[in-house]
Design an enzyme around this catalytic site. Sequence first.
Site, PDB file in Angstrom:
ATOM      1  CG  ASN A 152      28.530  23.216  76.149  1.00 14.59           C
ATOM      2  OD1 ASN A 152      27.852  23.618  75.193  1.00 14.59           O
ATOM      3  ND2 ASN A 152      29.852  23.327  76.184  1.00 14.59           N
ATOM      4  CG  HIS A 190      34.043  21.420  73.936  1.00 16.18           C
ATOM      5  ND1 HIS A 190      34.068  22.772  73.674  1.00 16.18           N
ATOM      6  CD2 HIS A 190      35.311  20.969  73.736  1.00 16.18           C
ATOM      7  CE1 HIS A 190      35.299  23.130  73.343  1.00 16.18           C
ATOM      8  NE2 HIS A 190      36.065  22.054  73.373  1.00 16.18           N
ATOM      9  CG  MET A 199      28.517  29.658  68.977  1.00 12.98           C
ATOM     10  SD  MET A 199      29.439  28.203  69.526  1.00 12.98           S
ATOM     11  CE  MET A 199      31.080  28.683  69.016  1.00 12.98           C
ATOM     12  CB  SER A 217      23.273  20.288  62.964  1.00 14.31           C
ATOM     13  OG  SER A 217      24.468  20.185  63.702  1.00 14.31           O
TER      14      SER A 217
HETATM   15  C1  GRF Z   1      28.942  21.996  67.540  1.00 11.97           C
HETATM   16  O1  GRF Z   1      30.150  21.560  66.998  1.00 11.97           O
HETATM   17  C2  GRF Z   1      29.017  21.973  69.048  1.00 11.97           C
HETATM   18  O2  GRF Z   1      29.831  20.962  69.551  1.00 11.97           O
HETATM   19  C3  GRF Z   1      29.616  23.313  69.354  1.00 11.97           C
HETATM   20  O3  GRF Z   1      29.061  24.180  68.413  1.00 11.97           O
HETATM   21  C4  GRF Z   1      28.665  23.456  67.264  1.00 11.97           C
HETATM   22  C5  GRF Z   1      27.207  23.717  67.054  1.00 11.97           C
HETATM   23  O4  GRF Z   1      26.714  23.153  65.874  1.00 11.97           O
HETATM   24  N1  GRF Z   1      29.365  23.663  70.742  1.00 11.97           N
HETATM   25  P1  GRF Z   1      25.146  23.140  65.602  1.00 11.97           P
HETATM   26  O5  GRF Z   1      24.674  24.587  65.676  1.00 11.97           O
HETATM   27  O6  GRF Z   1      24.487  22.288  66.627  1.00 11.97           O
HETATM   28  O7  GRF Z   1      25.003  22.605  64.215  1.00 11.97           O
END
Ligand code: GRF
Length: 210
Positions: free
Chosen positions: A104, A106, A87, A14
Amino acid sequence: MSCRVVVLLSGRGSNFQAIAAAKLPVEIVAVVSNRPQAAGLAWARERGFATVALDHTEYADRAAFDARLAHEIESHRPDLVVLAGYMRILSPAFIDRFEGRLLNIHPSLLPMFPGLKTHERALAEGVKVHGCTVHFVTADLDHGPIVIQAAVPVRADDTPDTLAARVLAQEHRIYPQAIRWFAEGRLEIRHGRVNLKGDPTSQSVLTTER
Ligand code: GRF
């Protein structure tokens, strides 16, 4: 010349969608995932972005995978590499190679709550303000120079899911903003801190929601 961006993601993507929708002065030259089945990668593919799936489970160790990943990324000649829900911990050699052009996001107000399960931990601690942070990546996990943060109030009836959803809405605001600043050449790292040329006050976003 526009800023060439490579996006790395592992999941739903997202944040990547928010970045793609933001009409930034950048060219997203590739979207790379360590998970071939990532929803974000499918979304990117359907919209005509160049996508690359590199399955980390096929590599002997982190160093081998990261070396391959770095090689792939470099082949797209990026000015900026954006971790958007990527991740996996990155090896020191990888971070070294891209330091200063690696961002990044977070889901906490760093340096509070580095690591995983940030919303659960924020609720368990009873903090009244929570949020998200865009930062440059350094070898110190979730501790690199902070570009922008957004804060949301924590409600008495919040669950990890409701809190995560409100933080995520802010992520979708601040990540495109941070990338825009980078592309405009406005981010300067000095002594481990980010100086925004022009208007330093816009590096914090306070939501007015109750
Ligand atoms: C988000 O909450 C971001 O902060 C964290 O992982 C999640 C990724 O969500 N690092 P998306 O895949 O961008 O929807």
